[in-house]
Design a protein around this motif. Structure first.
Motif, PDB file in Angstrom:
ATOM      1  N   GLY A 239       0.814  -1.213   0.000  1.00 17.38           N
ATOM      2  CA  GLY A 239       0.000   0.000   0.000  1.00 17.38           C
ATOM      3  C   GLY A 239       0.843   1.256   0.000  1.00 17.38           C
ATOM      4  O   GLY A 239       0.524   2.230  -0.693  1.00 17.38           O
TER       5      GLY A 239
ATOM      6  N   ALA B 218       0.843   4.132  -2.840  1.00 16.08           N
ATOM      7  CA  ALA B 218       0.578   5.534  -2.502  1.00 16.08           C
ATOM      8  C   ALA B 218       1.705   6.437  -2.958  1.00 16.08           C
ATOM      9  O   ALA B 218       1.478   7.520  -3.498  1.00 16.08           O
ATOM     10  CB  ALA B 218       0.362   5.669  -0.995  1.00 16.08           C
TER      11      ALA B 218
ATOM     12  N   LEU C  39      -6.008   9.335  -6.765  1.00 22.59           N
ATOM     13  CA  LEU C  39      -6.783   8.128  -6.480  1.00 22.59           C
ATOM     14  C   LEU C  39      -5.872   6.963  -6.115  1.00 22.59           C
ATOM     15  O   LEU C  39      -6.212   6.134  -5.256  1.00 22.59           O
ATOM     16  CB  LEU C  39      -7.639   7.768  -7.705  1.00 22.59           C
ATOM     17  CG  LEU C  39      -8.776   8.744  -8.025  1.00 22.59           C
ATOM     18  CD1 LEU C  39      -9.468   8.342  -9.321  1.00 22.59           C
ATOM     19  CD2 LEU C  39      -9.777   8.788  -6.874  1.00 22.59           C
ATOM     20  N   MET C  40      -4.706   6.895  -6.757  1.00 20.14           N
ATOM     21  CA  MET C  40      -3.732   5.859  -6.396  1.00 20.14           C
ATOM     22  C   MET C  40      -3.258   6.035  -4.957  1.00 20.14           C
ATOM     23  O   MET C  40      -3.108   5.061  -4.202  1.00 20.14           O
ATOM     24  CB  MET C  40      -2.543   5.898  -7.352  1.00 20.14           C
ATOM     25  CG  MET C  40      -2.846   5.449  -8.766  1.00 20.14           C
ATOM     26  SD  MET C  40      -1.456   5.739  -9.905  1.00 20.14           S
ATOM     27  CE  MET C  40      -0.175   4.716  -9.148  1.00 20.14           C
TER      28      MET C  40
ATOM     29  N   LEU D  69      -4.899   7.514  -2.485  1.00 22.76           N
ATOM     30  CA  LEU D  69      -6.001   7.137  -1.599  1.00 22.76           C
ATOM     31  C   LEU D  69      -6.116   5.618  -1.483  1.00 22.76           C
ATOM     32  O   LEU D  69      -6.328   5.080  -0.391  1.00 22.76           O
ATOM     33  CB  LEU D  69      -7.310   7.723  -2.125  1.00 22.76           C
ATOM     34  CG  LEU D  69      -7.498   9.236  -1.962  1.00 22.76           C
ATOM     35  CD1 LEU D  69      -8.722   9.700  -2.742  1.00 22.76           C
ATOM     36  CD2 LEU D  69      -7.645   9.602  -0.490  1.00 22.76           C
ATOM     37  N   GLY D  70      -5.966   4.933  -2.617  1.00 21.48           N
ATOM     38  CA  GLY D  70      -6.030   3.473  -2.593  1.00 21.48           C
ATOM     39  C   GLY D  70      -4.892   2.869  -1.792  1.00 21.48           C
ATOM     40  O   GLY D  70      -5.070   1.874  -1.081  1.00 21.48           O
ATOM     41  N   GLY D  71      -3.721   3.466  -1.894  1.00 21.94           N
ATOM     42  CA  GLY D  71      -2.579   2.961  -1.136  1.00 21.94           C
ATOM     43  C   GLY D  71      -2.765   3.101   0.353  1.00 21.94           C
ATOM     44  O   GLY D  71      -2.431   2.197   1.127  1.00 21.94           O
TER      45      GLY D  71
ATOM     46  N   ALA E 260      -5.683   3.230   1.882  1.00 19.31           N
ATOM     47  CA  ALA E 260      -6.724   2.277   2.268  1.00 19.31           C
ATOM     48  C   ALA E 260      -6.156   0.867   2.411  1.00 19.31           C
ATOM     49  O   ALA E 260      -6.549   0.109   3.294  1.00 19.31           O
ATOM     50  CB  ALA E 260      -7.849   2.293   1.226  1.00 19.31           C
ATOM     51  N   LEU E 261      -5.204   0.527   1.567  1.00 28.31           N
ATOM     52  CA  LEU E 261      -4.611  -0.813   1.610  1.00 28.31           C
ATOM     53  C   LEU E 261      -3.667  -0.979   2.790  1.00 28.31           C
ATOM     54  O   LEU E 261      -3.674  -2.008   3.473  1.00 28.31           O
ATOM     55  CB  LEU E 261      -3.856  -1.088   0.305  1.00 28.31           C
ATOM     56  CG  LEU E 261      -3.120  -2.435   0.206  1.00 28.31           C
ATOM     57  CD1 LEU E 261      -4.113  -3.595   0.310  1.00 28.31           C
ATOM     58  CD2 LEU E 261      -2.338  -2.508  -1.105  1.00 28.31           C
TER      59      LEU E 261
ATOM     60  N   ARG F 141      -5.872   0.355   6.539  1.00 32.59           N
ATOM     61  CA  ARG F 141      -7.280   0.077   6.804  1.00 32.59           C
ATOM     62  C   ARG F 141      -7.429  -0.604   8.161  1.00 32.59           C
ATOM     63  O   ARG F 141      -6.689  -1.546   8.462  1.00 32.59           O
ATOM     64  CB  ARG F 141      -7.850  -0.841   5.708  1.00 32.59           C
ATOM     65  CG  ARG F 141      -9.314  -1.195   5.889  1.00 32.59           C
ATOM     66  CD  ARG F 141      -9.804  -1.968   4.675  1.00 32.59           C
ATOM     67  NE  ARG F 141      -9.012  -3.156   4.469  1.00 32.59           N
ATOM     68  CZ  ARG F 141      -9.246  -4.324   5.069  1.00 32.59           C
ATOM     69  NH1 ARG F 141     -10.242  -4.426   5.924  1.00 32.59           N
ATOM     70  NH2 ARG F 141      -8.495  -5.377   4.818  1.00 32.59           N
TER      71      ARG F 141
END
Length: 302
Positions: free
Chosen positions: A129, A133, A278-279, A281-283, A285-286, A289
């Protein structure tokens, strides 16, 4: 063995802190339109210190154990002292959004430092993640364009990198101290130390002849919303989460900063920058989380 689970209260506290920190880059740019950089830093420290002065009795005063003083001094010296010396100068040389991009390096630096000093485990999912990010922030940075507000972006971004190195010292030390001190107490130490450290600017920094409302409000936001609230929220999150996972939320700062820069400073975002955001944010979250508590995991008092 350290608990790697991230609870929801800490999760929301860290997100709120990074949102305020993302706004601090824009507020700093606005404040510097009417005040010198170090004068802005001093004023924000004084404002936060004034609030903590009102809370002095509830904080119990400075009652740290003798062995904690070196750590408290080192934490405050790293951030806000040296951190803001580098960042204040960096923001005179580069864009707010570009400086915020550099903060993506902090989670990786902190993860390595936490594994070395705090013996925190580096999980494969967290590292994946973080890499995602950082890649996202890299896309945002590479697709950005220099403007007249960034006369020396390379030097400015390097100074922001030095500020991140100071932030690593702050996060790792705060994690250790959080086991014995409340988050508000640690934040108060930072504010009081910063106010004393930056006080000499009063002797060599000229005051503006007129005070414009915009820069003045920006200073108030920096002092109360960022130095008081954001650091308090982040210290709370650090006290209840592994240092590496808490640092992962720093990847949200450039995303928030770019969005707010578009609204407040009229900086444009390209499609590539949106993709990178968006990448990032996804990182986050991964890697950060909140996890579920297993039946074997003992409950912990908050």
């Amino acid at each position: 063995m350290p608990n790697n689970r991230l609870a929801w209260p800490a999760f929301f506290a860290l997100v709120a802190a990074t949102l305020l920190w993302g706004g601090s880059f824009i507020a700093m740019k606005i404040a510097m339109r009417g005040f010198s950089p170090l004068l802005v830093v001093f004023c924000r420290m004084v404002l936060a210190s004034a609030v903590f002065g009102l809370l002095w009795r509830r904080l119990g005063g400075f009652r740290a154990a003798k062995g904690d003083w070196p750590g408290l001094v080192f934490m405050a010296f790293c951030e806000p002292c040296l951190y803001f010396v580098f960042e204040a100068k960096a923001l005179t040389l580069t864009q707010a959004s570009q400086a915020a991009m550099v903060t993506a390096l902090l989670p990786l630096l902190t993860a390595v430092a936490a594994a070395w000093f705090l013996k925190e485990k580096l999980e494969g999912k967290a590292m994946a993640g973080l890499c995602l990010a950082v890649a996202g922030v890299g896309v945002m940075s590479a697709s950005g364009e220099a403007t007249g507000d960034a006369p020396y972006p390379v030097l400015g971004n390097f100074l922001e990198f030095l500020a991140m190195c100071c932030a690593v010292g702050y996060i790792v030390t705060a994690k250790r101290l959080a086991a014995r001190h409340r988050p508000l107490y640690l934040t108060a130490v930072q504010s009081f130390t910063g106010a004393v450290f930056f006080a000499p600017v009063l002797f060599f920094t000229p005051f503006p002849e007129t005070i414009a409302p915009g820069p003045a409000l920006a200073v108030v936001f920096l002092g109360l919303g960022v130095t008081f609230v954001a650091y308090g929220l982040y210290n709370y999150g650090v006290s209840r989460a592994p240092a590496a996972k808490a640092a992962a939320f720093i990847n949200l700062i450039p995303v928030f900063a770019c969005l707010l820069s578009r609204v407040m400073l009229d900086e444009t975002l390209t499609p590539a920058q949106w993709t990178g955001g968006l990448m990032a944010l996804g990182g986050v979250a991964l890697s950060a989380r909140p996890g579920r508590k297993t039946p074997q995991e003992p409950s912990r008092r908050e």
